[in-house]
Design a protein around this motif. Sequence first.
Motif, PDB file in Angstrom:
ATOM      1  N   HIS A   1       0.136  -5.601   9.645  1.00 25.53           N
ATOM      2  CA  HIS A   1      -0.670  -6.181  10.538  1.00 25.53           C
ATOM      3  C   HIS A   1      -1.176  -7.903   9.968  1.00 25.53           C
ATOM      4  O   HIS A   1      -0.605  -8.684  11.397  1.00 25.53           O
ATOM      5  CB  HIS A   1      -1.744  -5.780  10.383  1.00 25.53           C
TER       6      HIS A   1
ATOM      7  N   SER B   1      -9.277  -5.972   3.962  1.00 28.08           N
ATOM      8  CA  SER B   1      -8.983  -6.044   5.296  1.00 28.08           C
ATOM      9  C   SER B   1      -9.269  -7.762   5.980  1.00 28.08           C
ATOM     10  O   SER B   1      -8.285  -8.766   6.283  1.00 28.08           O
ATOM     11  CB  SER B   1      -8.288  -4.784   6.161  1.00 28.08           C
TER      12      SER B   1
ATOM     13  N   TYR C   1      -2.945   2.950   4.348  1.00 29.75           N
ATOM     14  CA  TYR C   1      -4.299   1.418   5.137  1.00 29.75           C
ATOM     15  C   TYR C   1      -4.228  -0.046   4.667  1.00 29.75           C
ATOM     16  O   TYR C   1      -3.817  -0.754   5.335  1.00 29.75           O
ATOM     17  CB  TYR C   1      -6.035   1.923   5.046  1.00 29.75           C
TER      18      TYR C   1
ATOM     19  N   LEU D   1      -0.977  -0.599   5.798  1.00 28.57           N
ATOM     20  CA  LEU D   1      -1.048  -1.040   7.371  1.00 28.57           C
ATOM     21  C   LEU D   1      -2.225  -2.630   7.823  1.00 28.57           C
ATOM     22  O   LEU D   1      -1.430  -2.992   8.608  1.00 28.57           O
ATOM     23  CB  LEU D   1      -2.315   0.050   7.990  1.00 28.57           C
ATOM     24  N   ALA D   2      -2.680  -2.744   6.583  1.00 30.07           N
ATOM     25  CA  ALA D   2      -3.107  -4.355   6.516  1.00 30.07           C
ATOM     26  C   ALA D   2      -2.596  -5.011   6.380  1.00 30.07           C
ATOM     27  O   ALA D   2      -2.471  -6.224   6.525  1.00 30.07           O
ATOM     28  CB  ALA D   2      -4.632  -4.556   5.856  1.00 30.07           C
TER      29      ALA D   2
ATOM     30  N   PRO E   1      -6.331  -4.546  12.957  1.00 24.91           N
ATOM     31  CA  PRO E   1      -6.366  -3.343  12.973  1.00 24.91           C
ATOM     32  C   PRO E   1      -7.061  -1.864  13.608  1.00 24.91           C
ATOM     33  O   PRO E   1      -7.993  -2.037  12.755  1.00 24.91           O
ATOM     34  CB  PRO E   1      -5.030  -2.167  12.515  1.00 24.91           C
ATOM     35  N   ASP E   2      -7.102  -1.387  14.485  1.00 23.06           N
ATOM     36  CA  ASP E   2      -8.338  -0.272  15.190  1.00 23.06           C
ATOM     37  C   ASP E   2      -8.510   0.676  14.088  1.00 23.06           C
ATOM     38  O   ASP E   2      -9.067   1.468  14.019  1.00 23.06           O
ATOM     39  CB  ASP E   2      -7.822   0.292  16.606  1.00 23.06           C
ATOM     40  N   GLU E   3      -6.588   0.870  13.476  1.00 17.36           N
ATOM     41  CA  GLU E   3      -7.279   1.740  12.584  1.00 17.36           C
ATOM     42  C   GLU E   3      -7.486   1.624  11.396  1.00 17.36           C
ATOM     43  O   GLU E   3      -9.355   2.754  10.871  1.00 17.36           O
ATOM     44  CB  GLU E   3      -5.405   2.654  12.300  1.00 17.36           C
TER      45      GLU E   3
END
Length: 615
Positions: A289, A251, A282, A285-286, A529-531
Amino acid sequence: MSGLCGWMGHGAGVGDNQALLATMAAPLGRFDATPVRHVAGRRSAAALAAQPASSHVYQQDGLTVALWGQVQLAGTRSAGDELAAELAAGWRQDPDAVCARLGGAFSLCILDEARGEALLAVDRTGTRPLVYQLAGETLVFASSSDALVRHPATPGQIDPQGLYNYVYFHMVPGPGTVYKGQQRLLPGEYLRYRQGAIEKRPYWQIRFDERQGQSFEALKEQFLQHLKDSVRQASEGQKVGAFLSGGTDSSTIAGILTQVGGKPADTYSIGFEAEGYDEMEYARLASRHFGTNHHEYYVTPDDVVAAIPKMGAVFDQPFGNASAVPAFYCAQMAKRDGVTCMFGGDGGDELFGGNERYAKQTVFALYDRLPGLLRKALLEPAVFNFPGGGMIKPIRKARSYIEQASVPMPARLETYNLLGRYGAAQVFDADFLASADLDGPLASLRDAYGKQPSASLINQMLALDLKVTLADNDLPKVIKACELAGVDVAFPFLSDAMVEFSTHLTAKQKLNGTKLRWFFKEALRGFLPDEIITKQKHGFGLPFGVWLEKHQPLQELAYDSLSSLRGRGIVRAEFIDDLLGKHLKEHPGYHGTMVWVLMMLEQWFRQRPAAAPHA
């Protein structure tokens, strides 16, 4: 993969050498169709298969220089063949100083017929490998064993120790290979050949400075700048894409690539329709982001069946890391989009402390700090002599902890080794086992681990993993998967500047208590991202054991491969029967790993019909 091959101290003339050179070089470009340059002398020759930006050749007055890779040469802005010419000039002036000027990802050969000398070298992290063999007074070398064994002076003869090491580690660790007499250069190592004799030395070794120095903010600024510089340099002149698993490393590379390029990066992810293996959420998500141009593919059991023989062909050593399959399909997807170079996130764990075993071994090391009298006279007798202790969970855990903590490093890292769990005598044929050193794998670990005696535990483990986990395993996995797909690969975390930067972080900045890669994550907080920063580590693991239960073509290929392996005098037929008939049914995920390892050994042999198991 592209690469080098050649020799010093052999030949009947330039014409004959050219023909032999073409035979040796054929395997180097068979998957990615790279152009090959040949330079032959009377007693030496070299071939370089590489794209123009990675090909640097010089030949004049009996001196040949062939340099492969993305190279930095200190004190110059030269490029292309000018780089090779500068190295030739440096060789003539001071042969011992040549390697000190080199940086980047490269492999190098210098052949000097007038002096009867040669030099071989590879980069600091071993991303551009070289294997070699001295046959009489002839030095033969290549980036791939498949090329080296084509020279008449060095026909391949299988080494039982190499096969044993493969089953132990699921790869053949350097400097050994699967062939007798054939060796690999270690990362940061060079070889000098003089009049029929060779000597090897490191021109670079990682050194840690664990003293607290600069502020966190200053270090964070340097870290991000090194990342940007590394990504920018590796992107020059190429259409690049990035592997994206959704972990912190991939990421980060995807985000930096988007930032540096000023446009959405092309990112590629692999998923699996298998519970517990798919991490696509994930990766998505990346991608959202950072705003990447994201591409996905779900690997199927049929894809695995199709890829297995190809994996046996592309790896020049037996290789049992199943995640090479999803890496291949990921790179193949990028190739179809016109990508010429993939960026891998490999190296982040081994530079900044990201593997779970680092925290685990730190906990075990606490036991060593207790006074010996307290351990031997009080704790151990109380735990191991406790009545009915095997039935009480806290006592069982205490026993397990003490047993593991009592094993010295680095052998403790292999406590759960799969071959150790089965027992070598149960797995291997007795005659084969008699020809191998059973302590060889652990001896190689001890040798590598002992090269950082003054470092902290975390840095000793990091230095070991730079060799064993990266150079021997993860880098070949990604490099060969990309070669099979026909694309190049770069690893921005492994730039010389980033490696050097990591050595100046304190042990606590890498492992803060049991918090893995503390500095790395804090430096990227707000960027990632924090996740993703807090997620559990995963990667491109392949659900082979799960699929093997239900997918008939995969079962047929695995069972056929292990059936053929029976006749090679390596693995006991009884073990194969137990593995397929009993163990696999009990726990497909666990025992499926050994099925994969043995299947890929047989597939490797099938792709090389002339290779005998042992002689």
